[in-house]
Motif scaffolding. Structure first.
Motif, PDB file in Angstrom:
ATOM      1  N   ARG A   1       6.795   2.857   9.038  1.00 45.12           N
ATOM      2  CA  ARG A   1       6.060   1.689   8.523  1.00 45.12           C
ATOM      3  C   ARG A   1       4.627   2.036   8.145  1.00 45.12           C
ATOM      4  NH1 ARG A   1       5.014  -2.422  11.829  1.00 45.12           N
ATOM      5  NH2 ARG A   1       5.011  -1.167  13.733  1.00 45.12           N
TER       6      ARG A   1
ATOM      7  N   ASN B   1       2.581  -1.093   6.504  1.00 49.09           N
ATOM      8  CA  ASN B   1       3.550  -1.986   5.884  1.00 49.09           C
ATOM      9  C   ASN B   1       4.436  -2.622   6.945  1.00 49.09           C
ATOM     10  OD1 ASN B   1       2.592  -1.165   3.341  1.00 49.09           O
ATOM     11  ND2 ASN B   1       4.078   0.514   3.218  1.00 49.09           N
ATOM     12  N   SER B   2       5.118  -3.685   6.559  1.00 49.28           N
ATOM     13  CA  SER B   2       6.049  -4.380   7.464  1.00 49.28           C
ATOM     14  C   SER B   2       5.382  -4.657   8.806  1.00 49.28           C
ATOM     15  CB  SER B   2       7.319  -3.544   7.657  1.00 49.28           C
ATOM     16  OG  SER B   2       7.950  -3.280   6.420  1.00 49.28           O
TER      17      SER B   2
ATOM     18  N   ALA C   1       3.144 -11.676   9.413  1.00 50.95           N
ATOM     19  CA  ALA C   1       4.170 -10.689   9.729  1.00 50.95           C
ATOM     20  C   ALA C   1       4.950 -10.334   8.466  1.00 50.95           C
ATOM     21  CB  ALA C   1       5.105 -11.224  10.798  1.00 50.95           C
ATOM     22  N   GLY C   2       5.209  -9.046   8.304  1.00 54.36           N
ATOM     23  CA  GLY C   2       5.887  -8.556   7.103  1.00 54.36           C
ATOM     24  C   GLY C   2       4.940  -8.111   6.019  1.00 54.36           C
TER      25      GLY C   2
ATOM     26  N   SER D   1       1.175  -6.310   4.495  1.00 49.79           N
ATOM     27  CA  SER D   1       0.615  -4.962   4.476  1.00 49.79           C
ATOM     28  C   SER D   1      -0.909  -5.003   4.498  1.00 49.79           C
ATOM     29  CB  SER D   1       1.062  -4.224   3.199  1.00 49.79           C
ATOM     30  OG  SER D   1       2.462  -4.076   3.149  1.00 49.79           O
TER      31      SER D   1
ATOM     32  N   LYS E   1       3.925  -6.226  12.159  1.00 50.27           N
ATOM     33  CA  LYS E   1       4.498  -7.088  13.191  1.00 50.27           C
ATOM     34  C   LYS E   1       3.365  -7.643  14.055  1.00 50.27           C
ATOM     35  CE  LYS E   1       8.445  -3.914  13.538  1.00 50.27           C
ATOM     36  NZ  LYS E   1       9.237  -3.060  14.465  1.00 50.27           N
TER      37      LYS E   1
END
Length: 120
Positions: free
Chosen positions: A66, A83-84, A14-15, A17, A86
Motif C-alpha cells: 500500500r 494508498n488504500s 479510508a481508502g 491516498s 486505513k
C-alpha cells in the motif's frame, strides 16, 4: 542549521491516498538513505518504510503493498506515497535521513513529523 521540512499530511477518508514529502531546509544538502516511521496515540513508534543509498526498499508488513518510499532524481526529497489508507494508519509520520553535502556524508537528521488522520 539545516532541518527537515515535512509536508503532505492531513485528513483523508479510508481508502484514500496521501503523499508525504521530506526535504532539507538548506538546498545544498541531499538525501543518501532514509526512512519513514509513525507513532499512533498510545502505541510505540513503528518503522514503516526504508530506502537505502542504492534504492533498495523495505516495508513493514502493515503497509506492504500500500505504501511506497522513494527519492526524487536529484536525491533532495524523500517521499512516502500512501494508498488504500486505513484508520489504523492514523498517526504522526516522521522522516529520518542520512544527509549528504557536496557528495560527502553529513550525518543523520530527523524530522518533526506530520499528522496523518484517516477517518472511517
Amino acid at each position: 542549521q539545516v532541518q527537515l521540512v515535512e509536508s503532505g499530511g492531513g485528513l483523508v477518508q479510508a481508502g484514500g491516498s496521501l503523499r508525504l514529502s521530506c526535504t532539507p531546509s538548506v538546498s545544498q544538502f541531499g538525501i543518501n538513505s532514509g526512512s519513514w516511521s509513525r507513532q499512533a496515540p498510545g502505541k510505540q513508534r513503528e518503522l514503516v518504510a526504508t530506502i537505502t543509498e542504492g534504492g533498495r526498499t523495505n516495508y513493514s508488513t502493515s503497509v506492504q503493498g500500500r505504501f511506497t518510499i522513494s527519492r526524487d532524481n536529484t536525491k533532495t526529497t524523500l517521499y512516502l506515497q500512501m494508498n488504500s489508507l486505513k484508520p489504523e494508519d492514523t498517526g504522526v509520520y516522521s522522516c529520518n535521513v542520512d544527509l549528504t553535502l557536496f557528495g560527502k556524508s553529513a550525518g543523520p537528521l530527523g524530522g518533526q513529523g506530520t499528522q496523518v488522520t484517516v477517518s472511517s
